[in-house]
Scaffold this motif. Structure first.
Motif, mmCIF file in Angstrom:
data_model
loop_
_atom_site.group_PDB
_atom_site.id
_atom_site.type_symbol
_atom_site.label_atom_id
_atom_site.label_comp_id
_atom_site.label_asym_id
_atom_site.label_seq_id
_atom_site.Cartn_x
_atom_site.Cartn_y
_atom_site.Cartn_z
ATOM 1 N N LEU A 57 0.920 -1.180 0.088
ATOM 2 C CA LEU A 57 -0.103 -0.068 0.011
ATOM 3 C C LEU A 57 0.895 1.210 0.047
ATOM 4 C CD1 LEU A 57 -2.521 -0.904 2.750
ATOM 5 C CD2 LEU A 57 -3.083 -0.671 0.606
ATOM 6 N N THR A 58 0.448 2.267 -0.639
ATOM 7 C CA THR A 58 1.193 3.378 -0.441
ATOM 8 C C THR A 58 0.361 4.617 0.222
ATOM 9 O OG1 THR A 58 0.436 4.187 -2.705
ATOM 10 C CG2 THR A 58 2.778 3.209 -2.390
ATOM 11 N N GLY A 59 0.978 5.623 0.706
ATOM 12 C CA GLY A 59 0.335 6.581 1.544
ATOM 13 C C GLY A 59 0.495 6.308 3.057
ATOM 14 N N LYS A 60 1.126 5.350 3.409
ATOM 15 C CA LYS A 60 1.377 4.735 4.560
ATOM 16 C C LYS A 60 2.134 6.026 5.499
ATOM 17 C CE LYS A 60 4.113 1.339 3.389
ATOM 18 N NZ LYS A 60 4.066 1.786 1.759
ATOM 19 N N GLY A 61 2.163 5.666 6.743
ATOM 20 C CA GLY A 61 2.556 6.778 7.958
ATOM 21 C C GLY A 61 4.070 6.524 7.517
ATOM 22 N N LEU A 62 4.834 7.694 7.663
ATOM 23 C CA LEU A 62 6.436 7.785 8.119
ATOM 24 C C LEU A 62 6.997 6.738 8.550
ATOM 25 C CD1 LEU A 62 6.752 11.442 7.722
ATOM 26 C CD2 LEU A 62 6.775 9.930 5.726
ATOM 27 N N GLU A 63 6.279 6.322 9.772
ATOM 28 C CA GLU A 63 6.983 5.373 10.599
ATOM 29 C C GLU A 63 7.075 4.109 10.124
ATOM 30 O OE1 GLU A 63 4.296 8.480 12.643
ATOM 31 O OE2 GLU A 63 4.012 7.049 11.289
ATOM 32 N N PHE A 64 6.123 3.536 8.986
ATOM 33 C CA PHE A 64 6.248 2.271 8.579
ATOM 34 C C PHE A 64 6.200 2.044 7.011
ATOM 35 C CE2 PHE A 64 1.880 3.243 9.849
ATOM 36 C CZ PHE A 64 1.157 2.898 8.744
ATOM 37 N N GLY A 65 7.162 3.058 6.244
ATOM 38 C CA GLY A 65 7.421 2.703 4.856
ATOM 39 C C GLY A 65 6.761 4.006 4.307
ATOM 40 N N GLY A 66 6.037 5.092 4.683
ATOM 41 C CA GLY A 66 5.695 5.888 3.995
ATOM 42 C C GLY A 66 6.695 6.964 3.335
ATOM 43 N N SER A 67 6.411 7.903 2.369
ATOM 44 C CA SER A 67 7.115 8.731 1.827
ATOM 45 C C SER A 67 6.819 10.262 2.289
ATOM 46 C CB SER A 67 7.076 8.685 0.258
ATOM 47 O OG SER A 67 7.775 9.359 -0.451
ATOM 48 N N LEU A 68 7.661 10.871 2.365
ATOM 49 C CA LEU A 68 7.509 12.522 2.527
ATOM 50 C C LEU A 68 6.977 12.901 1.165
ATOM 51 C CD1 LEU A 68 10.976 13.273 4.238
ATOM 52 C CD2 LEU A 68 8.672 13.674 5.378
ATOM 53 N N VAL A 69 6.263 13.956 1.324
ATOM 54 C CA VAL A 69 5.558 14.576 0.271
ATOM 55 C C VAL A 69 4.057 14.003 -0.231
ATOM 56 C CG1 VAL A 69 5.891 15.962 -2.035
ATOM 57 C CG2 VAL A 69 7.643 15.619 -0.550
ATOM 58 N N ARG A 70 4.077 12.742 0.147
ATOM 59 C CA ARG A 70 2.960 12.132 -0.274
ATOM 60 C C ARG A 70 1.473 12.715 -0.013
ATOM 61 N NH1 ARG A 70 -0.788 11.287 -2.634
ATOM 62 N NH2 ARG A 70 -1.806 9.241 -3.229
ATOM 63 N N THR A 71 1.508 13.358 1.221
ATOM 64 C CA THR A 71 0.171 13.834 1.514
ATOM 65 C C THR A 71 -0.079 15.357 0.637
ATOM 66 O OG1 THR A 71 0.599 13.197 3.814
ATOM 67 C CG2 THR A 71 -0.803 15.335 3.503
ATOM 68 N N GLU A 72 1.119 15.911 0.415
ATOM 69 C CA GLU A 72 1.125 17.215 -0.309
ATOM 70 C C GLU A 72 1.226 17.109 -2.014
ATOM 71 O OE1 GLU A 72 3.439 17.860 3.418
ATOM 72 O OE2 GLU A 72 3.374 16.511 1.840
ATOM 73 N N ALA A 73 1.153 15.712 -2.317
ATOM 74 C CA ALA A 73 1.693 15.525 -3.630
ATOM 75 C C ALA A 73 0.581 15.771 -4.698
ATOM 76 C CB ALA A 73 2.111 14.053 -3.966
ATOM 77 N N THR A 74 -0.646 15.480 -4.794
ATOM 78 C CA THR A 74 -1.543 15.704 -5.669
ATOM 79 C C THR A 74 -1.650 17.250 -5.842
ATOM 80 O OG1 THR A 74 -2.493 13.775 -5.158
ATOM 81 C CG2 THR A 74 -3.806 15.183 -6.592
ATOM 82 N N GLY A 75 -1.800 17.770 -4.880
ATOM 83 C CA GLY A 75 -2.192 19.523 -4.871
ATOM 84 C C GLY A 75 -0.995 20.222 -5.446
ATOM 85 N N TYR A 76 0.416 19.516 -4.756
ATOM 86 C CA TYR A 76 1.422 20.031 -5.140
ATOM 87 C C TYR A 76 1.774 19.872 -6.661
ATOM 88 C CZ TYR A 76 3.367 21.606 -0.626
ATOM 89 O OH TYR A 76 3.632 21.989 0.408
ATOM 90 N N GLY A 77 1.470 18.816 -7.149
ATOM 91 C CA GLY A 77 1.829 18.594 -8.516
ATOM 92 C C GLY A 77 0.945 19.096 -9.414
ATOM 93 N N LEU A 78 -0.416 19.423 -9.104
ATOM 94 C CA LEU A 78 -1.412 20.271 -9.901
ATOM 95 C C LEU A 78 -0.735 21.687 -10.023
ATOM 96 C CD1 LEU A 78 -4.164 20.690 -10.893
ATOM 97 C CD2 LEU A 78 -4.881 21.239 -8.411
ATOM 98 N N LEU A 79 -0.099 22.208 -9.204
ATOM 99 C CA LEU A 79 0.248 23.692 -9.357
ATOM 100 C C LEU A 79 1.514 23.622 -10.074
ATOM 101 C CD1 LEU A 79 -0.822 26.449 -8.578
ATOM 102 C CD2 LEU A 79 -1.983 24.320 -7.304
#
Length: 443
Positions: A192-214
């Motif tokens: 799965l992606t979008g995991k917590g940073l403590e168990f394999g998640g990635s920085l920027v994932r939370t912001e990614a769709t909005g940031y990418g749009l801009l």
């Protein structure tokens, strides 16, 4: 009858009860006509279009769970694995009470081309349930997620199908889903992606769709002689995509004046107070009507939408078909010169056509909102390598991917004599890669 018309007629007959899916297929195939006509004999022989509109498999299952009153509840779960010609199935899970097979198929079909545009090795899929997390306790959501994953775990894996979050599925839900997968399968893998940073998640994932749009919107404007700095932006939605689109727009020097949720919308002529929005929606999980208590000069309107507000740039970030023909006419009349889709298919086909006919720069969702899945694929890479990249590293890769996506769709539109038609360009650029892989791999 042309090959495109034959396939569209077949889809309309076989999937007559799935209007969203028919809409998505129609939009894609209509824009692909020049490509298909140039290769019609080859594509017919390979039955390429028939294969690309039919999912590899559609999985539907019962999800029983027990609420806080001890009552057994039953929902319906879905996973549509659409196409894995260029990589494992990849696409989010949506938990919302209006979810049905047709909506999941539409999202999964779009995901094929969106994922192809990223340039990363990921195929198209989508899933979800008609379960609505709103108003549910954490325990109820955990019970549902564990039951949902008990069945879904039979069909996914790090190199098979890697779901992520979507509407109604955030970090809390992903955590419960991952915990159950690990418990059942005995595997600690990037399933799965979008995991917590403590168990394999990635920085920027939370912001990614909005940031990418801009990032894509800024590049589209730049290549058309415009600058987003100093521009007025209207945004619909108040979820993850909308919040971080607003944040990046502000960082790039734009003024965001609207946001919305399922009950109404706000207009703040002085510019949206994003910290207030985050507290209302992410911390307190309240309705947007609370915003006026933070900013007395703002206006809250029950129902309706934001598209009547004069702006330079419009970013629909809520849900499908939220911007219709009347809304498009209002945007044009008020001087809007660019629309970029943060949600999946938020603009109706007639509204899209009207915007394009009136010279509005229009970036379709499969390109403009691909930042989320692109960063999910970057999370998969980090999981495979047992690495964790810095925020700046991931953000730089995301920006590079989104700029490249714009140029892919721009170049494809020019190659087929449709310069400036980014809908056609995105569909063509995404399709060509998938079609080539499907033909190379045989049946």
């Amino acid at each position: 009858m042309s090959y495109v018309d034959e396939v569209l007629a077949t889809v309309q007959q076989k999937d007559a009860s799935q209007p969203e899916f028919i809409q998505a297929v129609s939009e894609v195939l209509e824009s692909l006509r020049p490509v298909i006509e140039a290769n019609e004999a080859k594509f017919r022989k390979e039955a390429l279009l028939e294969r690309i509109v039919e999912p590899d498999r559609q999985i539907m299952f019962r999800v029983p769970w027990v609420d806080d009153q001890g009552q057994m509840q039953v929902n319906r779960g879905f996973r549509v694995q659409f196409n894995n010609a260029i990589g494992p199935y990849k696409g989010g899970l949506r938990f919302r009470n209006n979810v049905n097979l047709g909506i999941i198929k539409f999202l999964g079909f779009e995901q094929i081309f969106k994922n192809s545009l990223t340039g990363l090795p990921i195929g198209g899929g989508k899933g979800g349930s008609d379960f609505d997390p709103k108003g549910k306790s954490d325990r109820e959501i955990m019970a549902f997620c564990q039951s949902f994953m008990t069945e879904l775990s039979k069909h996914i894996g790090a190199d098979v199908d890697v779901p992520a979050g979507d509407i109604g599925v955030g970090g809390r839900e992903i955590g419960y889903l991952f915990g159950q997968y690990k418990r059942i399968r005995g595997l600690y893998e990037g399933v799965l992606t979008g995991k917590g940073l403590e168990f394999g998640g990635s920085l920027v994932r939370t912001e990614a769709t909005g940031y990418g749009l801009l990032y894509l919107t800024r590049e589209m404007l730049r290549c058309n002689g415009k600058d987003i700095a100093g521009k007025t932006v209207v945004i619909s939605g108040a979820g993850n995509v909308a919040i971080y689109a607003a944040q990046k727009a502000m960082q790039l020097g734009a003024k965001v004046v609207t946001m919305s949720d399922s009950t109404g919308w706000i207009y703040d002529p002085d510019g949206i107070d994003l910290e207030a929005i985050k507290e209302i929606k992410e911390v307190k999980r309240l309705r947007l009507s609370e915003y006026v208590t933070y900013r007395p000069n703002s206006q809250y309107t029950e129902g309706g939408n934001v598209w009547s507000v004069p702006c330079d740039v419009a970013l629909p970030c809520a849900t499908q078909n939220e911007l219709d023909l009347d809304d498009a006419k209002a945007l044009v009349a008020n001087g809007c010169f660019a629309v970029a889709e943060g949600a999946n298919m938020p603009t109706t086909l007639d509204a899209t056509a009207y915007l394009q006919e009136n010279g509005v720069l229009f970036a379709p969702g499969k390109a403009a909102n691909a930042g989320g899945v692109a960063t999910s694929a970057l999370e998969m890479t980090q999981n495979s390598e047992r690495l964790s990249w810095t925020f700046e590293e991931v953000d730089a890769k995301l920006e590079s991917i989104m700029v490249a996506i714009f140029h892919k769709m721009d170049e494809a539109s020019k190659r087929y004599g449709m310069e400036g038609n980014y809908v056609a360009g995105a569909n063509i650029a995404g399709f060509e890669k998938v079609a080539s892989a499907m033909i190379a791999q045989g049946m």
